[in-house]
Design a protein around this motif. Structure first.
Motif, PDB file in Angstrom:
ATOM      1  N   LEU A 177     -27.712  43.198 -20.968  1.00 23.39           N
ATOM      2  CA  LEU A 177     -28.586  42.029 -20.995  1.00 23.39           C
ATOM      3  C   LEU A 177     -30.003  42.475 -20.631  1.00 23.39           C
ATOM      4  CD1 LEU A 177     -27.675  38.502 -19.772  1.00 23.39           C
ATOM      5  CD2 LEU A 177     -29.984  39.345 -19.512  1.00 23.39           C
ATOM      6  N   ALA A 178     -30.960  42.306 -21.581  1.00 23.39           N
ATOM      7  CA  ALA A 178     -32.319  42.816 -21.401  1.00 23.39           C
ATOM      8  C   ALA A 178     -33.352  41.710 -21.241  1.00 23.39           C
ATOM      9  CB  ALA A 178     -32.702  43.705 -22.588  1.00 23.39           C
ATOM     10  N   ALA A 179     -33.078  40.508 -21.759  1.00 23.30           N
ATOM     11  CA  ALA A 179     -34.051  39.403 -21.669  1.00 23.30           C
ATOM     12  C   ALA A 179     -33.294  38.082 -21.809  1.00 23.30           C
ATOM     13  CB  ALA A 179     -35.118  39.530 -22.760  1.00 23.30           C
ATOM     14  N   PHE A 180     -33.873  37.039 -21.241  1.00 18.12           N
ATOM     15  CA  PHE A 180     -33.252  35.709 -21.373  1.00 18.12           C
ATOM     16  C   PHE A 180     -34.319  34.630 -21.277  1.00 18.12           C
ATOM     17  CE2 PHE A 180     -33.522  35.934 -16.774  1.00 18.12           C
ATOM     18  CZ  PHE A 180     -33.758  34.613 -16.387  1.00 18.12           C
ATOM     19  N   ALA A 181     -33.967  33.454 -21.724  1.00 16.17           N
ATOM     20  CA  ALA A 181     -34.799  32.249 -21.584  1.00 16.17           C
ATOM     21  C   ALA A 181     -33.873  31.048 -21.617  1.00 16.17           C
ATOM     22  CB  ALA A 181     -35.833  32.152 -22.700  1.00 16.17           C
ATOM     23  N   ASN A 182     -34.110  30.090 -20.695  1.00 17.36           N
ATOM     24  CA  ASN A 182     -33.303  28.870 -20.774  1.00 17.36           C
ATOM     25  C   ASN A 182     -33.838  27.986 -21.893  1.00 17.36           C
ATOM     26  OD1 ASN A 182     -35.621  28.380 -19.265  1.00 17.36           O
ATOM     27  ND2 ASN A 182     -34.719  26.645 -18.200  1.00 17.36           N
ATOM     28  N   VAL A 183     -32.948  27.311 -22.591  1.00 16.19           N
ATOM     29  CA  VAL A 183     -33.294  26.580 -23.812  1.00 16.19           C
ATOM     30  C   VAL A 183     -33.369  25.085 -23.514  1.00 16.19           C
ATOM     31  CG1 VAL A 183     -32.613  26.088 -26.185  1.00 16.19           C
ATOM     32  CG2 VAL A 183     -32.158  28.347 -25.205  1.00 16.19           C
ATOM     33  N   TRP A 184     -34.563  24.526 -23.791  1.00 13.12           N
ATOM     34  CA  TRP A 184     -34.753  23.077 -23.657  1.00 13.12           C
ATOM     35  C   TRP A 184     -34.562  22.440 -25.040  1.00 13.12           C
ATOM     36  CZ3 TRP A 184     -40.055  22.795 -20.660  1.00 13.12           C
ATOM     37  CH2 TRP A 184     -39.833  23.018 -19.295  1.00 13.12           C
ATOM     38  N   THR A 185     -33.866  21.331 -25.068  1.00  9.14           N
ATOM     39  CA  THR A 185     -33.729  20.566 -26.301  1.00  9.14           C
ATOM     40  C   THR A 185     -34.165  19.131 -26.049  1.00  9.14           C
ATOM     41  OG1 THR A 185     -31.421  20.030 -25.783  1.00  9.14           O
ATOM     42  CG2 THR A 185     -31.829  21.988 -27.148  1.00  9.14           C
ATOM     43  N   ALA A 186     -34.590  18.454 -27.107  1.00 10.30           N
ATOM     44  CA  ALA A 186     -35.041  17.063 -27.008  1.00 10.30           C
ATOM     45  C   ALA A 186     -34.164  16.173 -27.864  1.00 10.30           C
ATOM     46  CB  ALA A 186     -36.501  16.948 -27.433  1.00 10.30           C
ATOM     47  N   ALA A 187     -34.261  14.873 -27.625  1.00  4.63           N
ATOM     48  CA  ALA A 187     -33.420  13.905 -28.338  1.00  4.63           C
ATOM     49  C   ALA A 187     -33.712  13.915 -29.831  1.00  4.63           C
ATOM     50  CB  ALA A 187     -33.652  12.512 -27.759  1.00  4.63           C
ATOM     51  N   ASP A 188     -32.693  13.582 -30.589  1.00  2.00           N
ATOM     52  CA  ASP A 188     -32.803  13.478 -32.046  1.00  2.00           C
ATOM     53  C   ASP A 188     -33.317  14.769 -32.682  1.00  2.00           C
ATOM     54  OD1 ASP A 188     -31.983  10.788 -31.876  1.00  2.00           O
ATOM     55  OD2 ASP A 188     -34.047  10.154 -31.487  1.00  2.00           O
ATOM     56  N   ARG A 189     -33.086  15.900 -32.004  1.00  2.00           N
ATOM     57  CA  ARG A 189     -33.495  17.213 -32.501  1.00  2.00           C
ATOM     58  C   ARG A 189     -34.987  17.231 -32.868  1.00  2.00           C
ATOM     59  NH1 ARG A 189     -28.913  20.273 -33.184  1.00  2.00           N
ATOM     60  NH2 ARG A 189     -26.972  19.078 -33.312  1.00  2.00           N
ATOM     61  N   GLU A 190     -35.777  16.505 -32.061  1.00  2.00           N
ATOM     62  CA  GLU A 190     -37.213  16.423 -32.310  1.00  2.00           C
ATOM     63  C   GLU A 190     -37.918  17.719 -31.934  1.00  2.00           C
ATOM     64  OE1 GLU A 190     -40.981  14.901 -33.330  1.00  2.00           O
ATOM     65  OE2 GLU A 190     -38.959  14.189 -33.799  1.00  2.00           O
ATOM     66  N   GLU A 191     -37.478  18.357 -30.838  1.00  2.00           N
ATOM     67  CA  GLU A 191     -38.233  19.505 -30.337  1.00  2.00           C
ATOM     68  C   GLU A 191     -37.289  20.483 -29.628  1.00  2.00           C
ATOM     69  OE1 GLU A 191     -42.553  19.391 -28.596  1.00  2.00           O
ATOM     70  OE2 GLU A 191     -41.167  19.215 -26.897  1.00  2.00           O
ATOM     71  N   LEU A 192     -37.672  21.750 -29.678  1.00  2.00           N
ATOM     72  CA  LEU A 192     -36.940  22.837 -29.034  1.00  2.00           C
ATOM     73  C   LEU A 192     -37.970  23.674 -28.279  1.00  2.00           C
ATOM     74  CD1 LEU A 192     -34.127  24.399 -28.936  1.00  2.00           C
ATOM     75  CD2 LEU A 192     -35.031  25.729 -30.872  1.00  2.00           C
ATOM     76  N   SER A 193     -37.603  24.161 -27.089  1.00  2.00           N
ATOM     77  CA  SER A 193     -38.547  24.976 -26.337  1.00  2.00           C
ATOM     78  C   SER A 193     -37.786  25.829 -25.332  1.00  2.00           C
ATOM     79  CB  SER A 193     -39.576  24.101 -25.620  1.00  2.00           C
ATOM     80  OG  SER A 193     -40.575  24.906 -25.012  1.00  2.00           O
ATOM     81  N   VAL A 194     -38.524  26.687 -24.609  1.00  2.00           N
ATOM     82  CA  VAL A 194     -37.956  27.503 -23.542  1.00  2.00           C
ATOM     83  C   VAL A 194     -38.816  27.335 -22.301  1.00  2.00           C
ATOM     84  CG1 VAL A 194     -36.926  29.192 -25.094  1.00  2.00           C
ATOM     85  CG2 VAL A 194     -39.274  29.539 -24.271  1.00  2.00           C
ATOM     86  N   ASP A 195     -38.253  27.665 -21.160  1.00  2.00           N
ATOM     87  CA  ASP A 195     -38.994  27.539 -19.901  1.00  2.00           C
ATOM     88  C   ASP A 195     -39.089  28.920 -19.238  1.00  2.00           C
ATOM     89  OD1 ASP A 195     -40.199  26.600 -17.621  1.00  2.00           O
ATOM     90  OD2 ASP A 195     -38.342  25.903 -16.717  1.00  2.00           O
ATOM     91  N   LEU A 196     -38.043  29.316 -18.537  1.00  2.00           N
ATOM     92  CA  LEU A 196     -38.013  30.656 -17.937  1.00  2.00           C
ATOM     93  C   LEU A 196     -37.894  31.706 -19.036  1.00  2.00           C
ATOM     94  CD1 LEU A 196     -35.578  30.156 -14.934  1.00  2.00           C
ATOM     95  CD2 LEU A 196     -37.994  30.704 -14.784  1.00  2.00           C
ATOM     96  N   MET A 197     -38.801  32.666 -19.078  1.00  2.00           N
ATOM     97  CA  MET A 197     -38.744  33.763 -20.055  1.00  2.00           C
ATOM     98  C   MET A 197     -38.905  35.060 -19.269  1.00  2.00           C
ATOM     99  SD  MET A 197     -41.208  32.114 -22.972  1.00  2.00           S
ATOM    100  CE  MET A 197     -42.435  31.690 -21.743  1.00  2.00           C
ATOM    101  N   ARG A 198     -37.826  35.817 -19.117  1.00  2.00           N
ATOM    102  CA  ARG A 198     -37.883  37.008 -18.287  1.00  2.00           C
ATOM    103  C   ARG A 198     -37.140  38.160 -18.963  1.00  2.00           C
ATOM    104  NH1 ARG A 198     -37.839  34.072 -12.304  1.00  2.00           N
ATOM    105  NH2 ARG A 198     -39.754  32.933 -12.793  1.00  2.00           N
ATOM    106  N   PHE A 199     -37.620  39.378 -18.704  1.00  2.00           N
ATOM    107  CA  PHE A 199     -37.045  40.554 -19.373  1.00  2.00           C
ATOM    108  C   PHE A 199     -37.219  41.774 -18.478  1.00  2.00           C
ATOM    109  CE2 PHE A 199     -41.428  39.959 -20.631  1.00  2.00           C
ATOM    110  CZ  PHE A 199     -41.995  41.213 -20.487  1.00  2.00           C
ATOM    111  N   LEU A 200     -36.440  42.803 -18.770  1.00  2.00           N
ATOM    112  CA  LEU A 200     -36.543  44.073 -18.055  1.00  2.00           C
ATOM    113  C   LEU A 200     -37.713  44.877 -18.612  1.00  2.00           C
ATOM    114  CD1 LEU A 200     -32.753  45.035 -17.950  1.00  2.00           C
ATOM    115  CD2 LEU A 200     -34.122  44.079 -16.083  1.00  2.00           C
ATOM    116  N   HIS A 201     -38.396  45.594 -17.724  1.00  2.00           N
ATOM    117  CA  HIS A 201     -39.610  46.283 -18.151  1.00  2.00           C
ATOM    118  C   HIS A 201     -39.321  47.470 -19.072  1.00  2.00           C
ATOM    119  CE1 HIS A 201     -38.304  48.819 -14.777  1.00  2.00           C
ATOM    120  NE2 HIS A 201     -39.058  49.782 -15.278  1.00  2.00           N
ATOM    121  N   ASP A 202     -38.087  47.964 -19.087  1.00  2.00           N
ATOM    122  CA  ASP A 202     -37.782  49.129 -19.919  1.00  2.00           C
ATOM    123  C   ASP A 202     -37.145  48.752 -21.256  1.00  2.00           C
ATOM    124  OD1 ASP A 202     -35.445  48.201 -18.847  1.00  2.00           O
ATOM    125  OD2 ASP A 202     -34.665  50.170 -18.253  1.00  2.00           O
TER     126      ASP A 202
END
Length: 851
Positions: free
Chosen positions: A717-742
């Motif tokens: 596991l090298a990187a992750f982001a939690n996935v935000w979704t909105a009602a009626d599939r109107e919008e998609l986004s991420v909040d925490l975006m973190r990764f290993l430096h190597d």
């Protein structure tokens, strides 16, 4: 809550002093009737009236010298005609309304800013005019009080028996100012603003012009009184100056009632009370009301005709600002309409009008009309607060009561003047329906101490006026049940009980209403309630409500909320209200009232342009923060020349052994140890710590509430982001975006591409890439100063933050940019508000300066 009693002290003191003044008027006029006072007013000789008008005009001419010297002090030249207009209109409003800084100052800001003066120059002019006013007063009062000592009546309960000590204090203060002017060269600093010390020559001009102004105003009242040898001008002038001190100290608008009460008390045997009150009424008309009417007409003419495009442009300007201005203006007119009905019900009707009505309407109709008129007047006083706050119920009730008021004014005494004034108010209210959109309880609205005090003042004045008008009528219990065309006094008693009953019922209803709900914290039932609303929201930002660091204000229907945090005096709401659009307006107002109850500031952070009118209606200032990037997913593909770089990153990362996966919410808890390793490594590499409020932070409780997008490199596991979704599939986004430096270079771009492709397949319309701070700021010469500073920082502030780099990074995905704003108080409070918001995000002031 401890701040509220201090804030209410001024209005309560004003009510108390006004009540004392009414008692003094009652005592001094105990041997005179209402008709005698009116007779004295009407019998004033025309030559005395015109001489007083001439002296009043001389006073306002001298007042233009205040602003002329003020512009010299501010080092800004204007043609005298403009200076005279600003001075006359400003002083006419401040004299009649009181609160000179608010009323006259607002007029000066409006006029001088249009003529090119900076905010600092206008502040200097206003401060200079206020200083000139009080310097002249202290100089004149010091001389008069010292040379013509006035004995203070015991009834005033002042700590000194004469005014000579006060005169000495005033003269010493003037001497101190003159000494500072002669010796000091360094400017005074007030909250970062520099105010230079006036030169001795300029100070001399202030003293001369202000002293002559005070003498002219006093002379205007003196000629109306015409006391003759019984009272010298010097002795009268001392009384006048002392009454002005009491009027200013009372904080009652224009010193109404307080000034008259002190004057009657001190004039004593020199001038009969009825004659003195008649002259004081004439003085109010000559020096206050007539200039106010002329000033209002001049201001309106200037606004309409002073533009190149004339009336058409003025209409556009008014249309732009109407939503903010109209409810406040209509609130004042409704309040005045209520006062008219109450004062009319407290005074006897003209005999010839009653005689005419006797043959036209039956007695029960007249009696009922009189009672209903006073009840409607009291109700209008209370409804004015709801009109100001744009309540639809207040609008409908005000329209009904004004309509009733027009009818009953004619039926109870053929008061056509009163009916005309109410009809004009109704005509202004009727076409303004669109400005009243809030659906809220009238008794549930917060009334400020100033509104309560103003209502109490009118009710007190109405009761006093009625008892003064009918004090010759001997009271008996039978009087309540006397019904006759000539029974003005019984009608007043019944109407007063009705009006006070309306006020009492309103107060009881407010006292018995349910207590406002406390701020909710996320947990238990509240978490489920918040989550249900978030899941129905079309914007992904609503998911920050689940972070666990916010308070909540829910709508009355429970289907919407405002999430907020408190930092210093700032109550910072994050984003627009979450929930249905029809619940947002009332929520914004309730949030503003909640802040007002605590004497703190409402702040709305990162709000969109669609709801800006709600914050403008609340009286807030809007400041652009930057722009938000949203990528339309229905046309998002990797083919095409403009997506060549994204195709390259996608292919390169997969060739290097990277893979993408969406882990559903149910599978996240098992993955938390690996996610924490990546998160801790990312924080250590960046040399920072967790933030909050508008930024997500890594906590098992928060991360476990969402699906997680992960990128693995060769199985790790090298990187992750939690996935935000909105009602009626109107919008998609991420909040925490973190990764290993190597990890391979470009891993986050790879994750974004994969997420957007996945979102398109799932039917989502938009992918939200978040904010680019200070993006979209304009450096145009006509742009506000804060926007030009933001543009400068955006272009040259790479040492502080990579503003342009953020924008360029997100531009790779061809997004649609939408502006984001901060809505808050402006002026000197703004730097503190920005600091409070930064501290809220960083977890304290220490976090603002330390990563």
């Amino acid at each position: 809550m401890r701040k509220i009693p201090l804030r209410a002290f001024g209005p309560l003191l004003g009510v108390a002093l006004f009540a004392v003044a009414l008692w003094v008027l009652h005592v001094e006029l105990r041997h005179y009737s209402y008709h005698e006072v009116l007779h004295e007013f009407r019998s004033l000789p025309a030559q005395r009236f015109w001489l007083a008008a001439l002296l009043s005009a001389a006073s306002y001419l001298l007042l233009t010298g205040y602003d002329t010297l003020g512009l010299v002090y501010a080092r800004h030249a204007l043609p005298y005609r403009r200076t005279a207009l600003a001075s006359f209109v400003g002083h006419a409003f401040s004299n009649a309304v009181g609160l000179a800084v608010v009323s006259g100052g607002s007029v000066r800001i409006r006029l001088y800013s249009g003529w090119g003066l900076s905010a600092l120059a206008i502040t200097k002019v206003i401060a200079f005019c206020g200083a000139t006013f009080w310097l002249g007063f202290m100089a004149v009062a010091g001389v008069v009080f010292a040379a013509e000592p006035l004995a203070i009546p015991v009834a005033l309960h002042l700590p000194f028996a004469g005014v000579r000590p006060l005169g000495v204090v005033f003269l010493l203060a003037v001497a101190a100012v003159m000494l500072v002017s002669a010796r000091r060269r360094r400017p005074f600093r007030v909250r970062g603003l520099e105010f230079p010390v006036p030169s001795p020559r300029l100070l001399a001009g202030q003293l001369v012009i202000s002293a002559l102004d005070w003498l002219a105003v006093g002379a205007a009242l003196y000629v109306l009184l015409a006391p003759g040898p019984r009272l010298s001008f010097a002795a009268f002038f001392g009384i006048y100056l002392l009454a002005q001190i009491a009027a200013v100290a009372s904080q009652v608008p224009g010193g109404l009632g307080v000034f008259e009460g002190v004057m009657l008390l001190l004039l004593g045997p020199a001038v009969p009370a009825a004659a003195a009150l008649g002259a004081l009424l004439a003085f109010r008309v000559v020096y206050y009301l007539v200039p106010l009417a002329v000033a209002a007409a001049l201001l309106a003419a200037h606004e309409l005709l002073g533009r190149r495009e004339g009336v058409r442009r003025a209409a556009r300007i008014f249309g732009k600002w109407a939503p903010s201005i109209v409810p406040h203006v209509l609130a004042i007119t409704c309040f005045l309409g209520g006062a008219i009905l109450l004062f009319s019900g407290a005074t006897p009707a003209a005999r010839w009008r009653l005689a005419s009505l006797r043959t036209l309407i039956p007695l029960p109709v007249l009696e009922l009309s009189h009672f209903v008129g006073s009840v409607a007047g009291a109700a209008l006083l209370l409804l004015a607060n709801g009109i100001q706050k744009r309540l639809d119920g207040a609008y409908l009730m005000a329209v009904s009561l004004l309509s009733v008021g027009v009818v009953v004014s004619l039926l109870k005494g053929f008061d056509y003047e009163e009916a005309l004034a109410l009809a004009l108010t109704l005509a202004a209210l009727l076409p303004s329906r669109r400005h009243f959109y809030r659906k809220a309880s009238l008794t549930g609205e917060w009334m400020s101490p100033a509104w309560i005090a103003a209502t109490a003042l009118v009710l007190l004045a109405s009761v006093w006026l009625g008892f003064f008008s009918f004090k010759h009528v001997e009271y008996s219990n039978d009087l309540w049940w006397k019904f006759a065309f000539s029974g003005d006094a019984p009608r007043f008693l019944r109407a007063t009980v009705g009006a006070l009953g309306v006020a009492l019922l309103f107060a009881v209803a407010r006292l018995l209403r349910p207590a406002p709900p406390a701020a909710a914290s996320v947990g238990g039932d509240d978490l489920a309630r918040v989550r249900a609303i978030v899941e129905r929201s079309p914007r992904t930002q609503a998911n920050l409500a689940l972070l666990g660091d916010k308070r909540f204000l829910f709508s009355e229907g429970g289907d919407a909320f405002i999430m907020y945090g408190v930092s210093g005096r700032s109550w910072v709401a994050l984003g627009d209200p979450v929930g249905p659009a029809d619940a947002m307006s009332d929520l914004v107002w309730r949030f503003g009232e909640l802040c007002d109850r605590h004497a703190d500031w409402p702040v709305f952070y990162e709000v969109g342009r669609n709801q800006l009118h709600l914050y403008l209606d609340l009286g807030l200032t809007v400041m652009r923060l930057g722009e938000e990037a949203r990528v339309p997913l229905d046309g998002f593909i990797l083919e095409g020349h403009d997506r060549k770089w994204l195709r390259h990153v996608h292919r390169r990362l997969e060739a290097q052994g990277c893979s993408f996966e969406i882990v559903p919410r149910e599978g996240v808890p098992a993955l938390l140890p690996d996610l924490k390793i990546v998160s801790d490594a990312w924080l250590a590499a960046k040399g920072t710590r967790e933030k909050g409020f508008s930024l997500g932070l890594f906590s098992p409780e928060y991360v476990s509430q969402f699906a997680v997008a992960v990128v693995r490199h060769e199985g790790r596991l090298a990187a992750f982001a939690n996935v935000w979704t909105a009602a009626d599939r109107e919008e998609l986004s991420v909040d925490l975006m973190r990764f290993l430096h190597d990890t391979p270079n470009g891993v986050m771009e790879y994750m974004f591409v994969k997420l957007m492709l996945w979102g398109r397949e799932q039917g989502y319309r938009w992918f939200n890439l978040g904010m680019a701070p200070l993006s979209g700021m304009q450096q145009h010469a006509l742009a506000p100063l804060w926007m030009r500073l933001g543009a400068l920082l955006y272009r040259h502030g790479e040492n502080f933050y990579n503003f342009q780099g953020i924008r360029q990074y997100k531009d790779k995905f061809a997004p649609v940019w939408e502006p984001k704003y901060l809505a808050s108080r402006g002026g000197l409070a703004l730097p503190r508000i920005v600091t409070n918001v930064a501290a809220l995000i960083a977890g304290g002031l220490r976090g603002v300066v330390i990563k």
